[in-house]
Design a protein around this motif. Structure first.
Motif, PDB file in Angstrom:
ATOM      1  N   ILE A 130       4.990 -12.027   2.643  1.00 52.18           N
ATOM      2  CA  ILE A 130       4.353 -10.735   2.377  1.00 52.18           C
ATOM      3  C   ILE A 130       2.899 -10.936   1.983  1.00 52.18           C
ATOM      4  N   CYS A 131       2.656 -11.865   1.069  1.00 41.95           N
ATOM      5  CA  CYS A 131       1.299 -12.019   0.537  1.00 41.95           C
ATOM      6  C   CYS A 131       0.325 -12.532   1.595  1.00 41.95           C
ATOM      7  N   ILE A 132       0.772 -13.456   2.444  1.00 39.97           N
ATOM      8  CA  ILE A 132      -0.155 -14.026   3.427  1.00 39.97           C
ATOM      9  C   ILE A 132      -0.418 -13.036   4.559  1.00 39.97           C
ATOM     10  N   ALA A 133       0.537 -12.104   4.809  1.00 36.05           N
ATOM     11  CA  ALA A 133       0.316 -11.047   5.803  1.00 36.05           C
ATOM     12  C   ALA A 133      -0.713 -10.037   5.315  1.00 36.05           C
ATOM     13  N   LEU A 134      -0.981 -10.024   4.028  1.00 38.62           N
ATOM     14  CA  LEU A 134      -2.046  -9.206   3.453  1.00 38.62           C
ATOM     15  C   LEU A 134      -3.343 -10.002   3.337  1.00 38.62           C
ATOM     16  N   PHE A 135      -3.211 -11.269   2.982  1.00 39.97           N
ATOM     17  CA  PHE A 135      -4.379 -12.099   2.685  1.00 39.97           C
ATOM     18  C   PHE A 135      -5.195 -12.406   3.942  1.00 39.97           C
ATOM     19  N   PHE A 152     -14.622  -3.184   0.817  1.00 35.67           N
ATOM     20  CA  PHE A 152     -13.709  -2.506  -0.102  1.00 35.67           C
ATOM     21  C   PHE A 152     -12.275  -2.606   0.414  1.00 35.67           C
ATOM     22  N   LEU A 153     -12.080  -2.383   1.720  1.00 32.35           N
ATOM     23  CA  LEU A 153     -10.751  -2.495   2.320  1.00 32.35           C
ATOM     24  C   LEU A 153     -10.219  -3.921   2.198  1.00 32.35           C
ATOM     25  N   SER A 154     -11.099  -4.897   2.401  1.00 33.14           N
ATOM     26  CA  SER A 154     -10.703  -6.304   2.207  1.00 33.14           C
ATOM     27  C   SER A 154     -10.242  -6.531   0.771  1.00 33.14           C
ATOM     28  N   GLY A 155     -10.980  -5.936  -0.179  1.00 33.64           N
ATOM     29  CA  GLY A 155     -10.595  -6.063  -1.585  1.00 33.64           C
ATOM     30  C   GLY A 155      -9.235  -5.454  -1.864  1.00 33.64           C
ATOM     31  N   LEU A 156      -8.941  -4.304  -1.224  1.00 30.59           N
ATOM     32  CA  LEU A 156      -7.629  -3.681  -1.391  1.00 30.59           C
ATOM     33  C   LEU A 156      -6.516  -4.603  -0.905  1.00 30.59           C
ATOM     34  N   LEU A 157      -6.727  -5.221   0.264  1.00 29.87           N
ATOM     35  CA  LEU A 157      -5.711  -6.126   0.817  1.00 29.87           C
ATOM     36  C   LEU A 157      -5.519  -7.349  -0.071  1.00 29.87           C
ATOM     37  N   LEU A 158      -6.620  -7.894  -0.560  1.00 25.52           N
ATOM     38  CA  LEU A 158      -6.498  -9.085  -1.406  1.00 25.52           C
ATOM     39  C   LEU A 158      -5.930  -8.729  -2.778  1.00 25.52           C
ATOM     40  N   ALA A 160      -3.685  -6.410  -3.236  1.00 23.59           N
ATOM     41  CA  ALA A 160      -2.246  -6.307  -2.976  1.00 23.59           C
ATOM     42  C   ALA A 160      -1.616  -7.699  -2.913  1.00 23.59           C
ATOM     43  N   THR A 161      -2.369  -8.664  -2.402  1.00 22.33           N
ATOM     44  CA  THR A 161      -1.883 -10.048  -2.350  1.00 22.33           C
ATOM     45  C   THR A 161      -1.539 -10.558  -3.740  1.00 22.33           C
ATOM     46  N   VAL A 162      -2.406 -10.281  -4.698  1.00 22.84           N
ATOM     47  CA  VAL A 162      -2.170 -10.740  -6.078  1.00 22.84           C
ATOM     48  C   VAL A 162      -0.916 -10.101  -6.656  1.00 22.84           C
ATOM     49  N   MET A 163      -0.681  -8.846  -6.309  1.00 21.69           N
ATOM     50  CA  MET A 163       0.480  -8.155  -6.847  1.00 21.69           C
ATOM     51  C   MET A 163       1.770  -8.497  -6.099  1.00 21.69           C
ATOM     52  N   VAL A 164       1.658  -9.431  -5.133  1.00 21.03           N
ATOM     53  CA  VAL A 164       2.842 -10.010  -4.499  1.00 21.03           C
ATOM     54  C   VAL A 164       3.041 -11.441  -5.001  1.00 21.03           C
ATOM     55  N   MET A 168      -2.293 -16.098  -6.178  1.00 26.41           N
ATOM     56  CA  MET A 168      -3.356 -15.822  -5.219  1.00 26.41           C
ATOM     57  C   MET A 168      -4.600 -15.264  -5.898  1.00 26.41           C
ATOM     58  N   ALA A 169      -4.541 -15.014  -7.193  1.00 26.05           N
ATOM     59  CA  ALA A 169      -5.743 -14.611  -7.932  1.00 26.05           C
ATOM     60  C   ALA A 169      -6.800 -15.704  -7.869  1.00 26.05           C
ATOM     61  N   PHE A 170      -6.379 -16.967  -7.794  1.00 27.47           N
ATOM     62  CA  PHE A 170      -7.353 -18.067  -7.795  1.00 27.47           C
ATOM     63  C   PHE A 170      -8.166 -18.127  -6.499  1.00 27.47           C
ATOM     64  N   PRO A 171      -7.547 -18.116  -5.304  1.00 26.08           N
ATOM     65  CA  PRO A 171      -8.390 -18.092  -4.107  1.00 26.08           C
ATOM     66  C   PRO A 171      -9.272 -16.852  -4.035  1.00 26.08           C
ATOM     67  N   ILE A 172      -8.786 -15.728  -4.537  1.00 29.06           N
ATOM     68  CA  ILE A 172      -9.614 -14.513  -4.527  1.00 29.06           C
ATOM     69  C   ILE A 172     -10.794 -14.667  -5.481  1.00 29.06           C
TER      70      ILE A 172
END
Length: 478
Positions: A130-135, A152-158, A160-164, A168-172
């Protein structure tokens, strides 16, 4: 080949590889737990309130959404997994396409499908899928779109990645610092307003997951379960440095070779961002102190793009002649899928159903023989709770491994203080009438010596084997 054709090609490859696993109920304990919490949310209970597990809420939202739309359907869940893999592979292809030709990029995307679909638990639907399909789509927007709206849209997707997957907070974070560096020290046309919008997108999703808890006066549950519990878990459950070393050694040697051979253009912004993302994920593994096989899904797409670039440049420079048998070897890659096709056909002839696995067969046996389904404990195949439309006996037993994770008990207000107390409460006070274990296997992790001794002795004294169904032993209380 147009983008639509590439997407359809990737869908057909993914569907062929993953389809036989649509009918196998039990692939990984985590997936079963996600389904249980997804069902609980679909029934109106926020994550961590009725059942509990150590994942951010959007993991469970994914499963809750599928269950709400399609009901209790394994096929719907596994088909959703197909789309997750296809999305990841397609945007992996799209990123690779910015550097290498289309045909080479298609091979990169196809191999991404293989690494996200085969080998053990990857056949199910994991939180990493799930997370990598968003990332990866978020990363693609960051690499190819210049407008503030796309950032901004990229930020929304990333976000969502953190909340999966919280790590993934670290690569972001690494990507955010890279964008700040670009704005300050390079001539790249990126403004602080764009960076602010990117960060706003990330934070927006995180805060959005808090809202349901805030509205029900349960914000503390979100904070304890999403933030504090994972921090405590990473400190308590760390692997030795030797277990962490291989992926770092392999990645380091690859980068060294790419630099020495000049097969990668390290001045390319795409290459730089991919490396930043990989380093961020690897750093998260260090901070988390552990790497399971399915964790590597978070690295595969970015690393595959870079490996694809290196291999393409080597082929262009040296023009090797690939032997014919390479194509034959490629056809053997999805051997697990071929075997599973045989398995489901065999199961259809022998048992009259394509569906196989103890989560189906054991629960079907329990229903047919009118065994107790309300006071039941699954030490294995705990997807059986879902199939029997019942709940685990305690919050800690939502995921069987959580019974022995004492450090997590305070975060869901468990009145028991340690695993022995939890087991004692379940076995001696709740006294489940039916217990399901895996035949010939240790019940709990080998490190849980005292707990295994207790449960083995208790089951031997108070239970008998009522039936063995495939690899499941169904025990009845004496």
């Amino acid at each position: 080949m147009k983008n639509t054709a590439v997407f359809c090609l990737f869908f057909l490859i993914t569907f062929f590889i993953r389809f036989p696993f649509f009918f196998r109920d039990y692939i990984d304990r985590d997936e079963s737990t996600f389904i249980l919490l997804g069902q609980s949310w679909a029934n109106g209970f926020l994550p961590y309130t009725q059942l509990w597990d150590l994942k951010p809420p959007l993991t469970f939202a994914f499963f809750a959404g599928i269950i709400s739309l399609f009901g209790k359907s394994f096929i719907a869940i596994r088909l959703a997994g197909v789309f997750l893999v296809v999305i990841t592979a397609f945007y992996t292809y799209k990123i690779a396409r910015t550097i290498i030709p289309k045909k080479a990029s298609i091979f990169v995307g196809a191999f991404c499908i293989v690494l996200l679909s085969l080998f053990g638990s990857l056949q199910g639907v994991m939180s990493e899928h799930i997370c990598i399909a968003l990332f990866v789509p978020g990363l693609y927007l960051l690499l190819t779109k210049k407008s503030a709206l796309y950032l901004f849209l990229s930020g929304l997707l990333l976000g969502a990645t953190v909340m999966v997957k919280l790590n993934m907070a670290f690569p972001i974070l690494f990507i955010g610092l890279f964008l700040v560096y670009e704005a300050l020290f390079t001539d790249k046309k990126i403004t602080f307003l764009s960076i602010l919008l990117f960060g706003t997108g990330v934070v927006t999703v995180i805060f959005a997951t808090i809202i349901p808890y805030y509205l029900s006066n349960q914000t503390h549950i979100w904070w304890e379960s999403v933030v504090l519990a994972p921090l405590e878990y990473t400190e308590a459950r760390r692997y030795s440095i030797l277990k962490l070393a291989p992926i770092f050694l392999i990645t380091g040697l690859f980068f060294l070779y790419a630099y020495k051979s000049k097969s990668l253009d390290f001045k390319s912004r795409t290459v730089q961002l991919l490396i930043i993302a990989i380093l961020g994920v690897l750093f998260s593994f260090v901070k988390g102190g552990r790497i399971n096989g399915h964790y590597l899904i978070q690295v595969h797409p970015m690393l595959l793009i870079l490996v694809g670039i290196v291999i393409y440049n080597l082929i262009i420079n040296y023009k090797p002649k690939l032997p014919v048998y390479v194509a034959f070897i490629a056809l053997l890659i999805p051997a697990e899928s071929y075997l599973e096709y045989v398995n489901i056909i065999k199961n259809k002839f022998e048992k009259g159903t394509f569906f196989n696995g103890e989560g189906f067969s054991a629960t079907q046996y329990i229903l047919e023989h009118n065994l107790d389904t309300k006071n039941i404990l699954f030490f294995e195949y705990h997807i059986g709770y879902w199939n029997l439309d019942t709940l685990p006996p305690t919050t800690a037993s939502t995921h069987p491994s959580n019974i022995c994770r004492d450090e997590l008990f305070p975060f869901f207000d468990n009145p028991r203080k340690n695993s022995i107390e939890e087991l004692t409460y379940i076995m001696e006070e709740l006294q489940p009438k039916t217990v399901v274990i895996r035949k010939g296997r240790r019940i709990l992790d080998k490190k849980e010596i005292e707990e295994n001794e207790y449960i083995d002795a208790y089951l031997a004294q108070h239970y008998r084997v009522y039936a063995t169904v495939d690899n499941a032993e169904i025990l009845q209380r004496l």
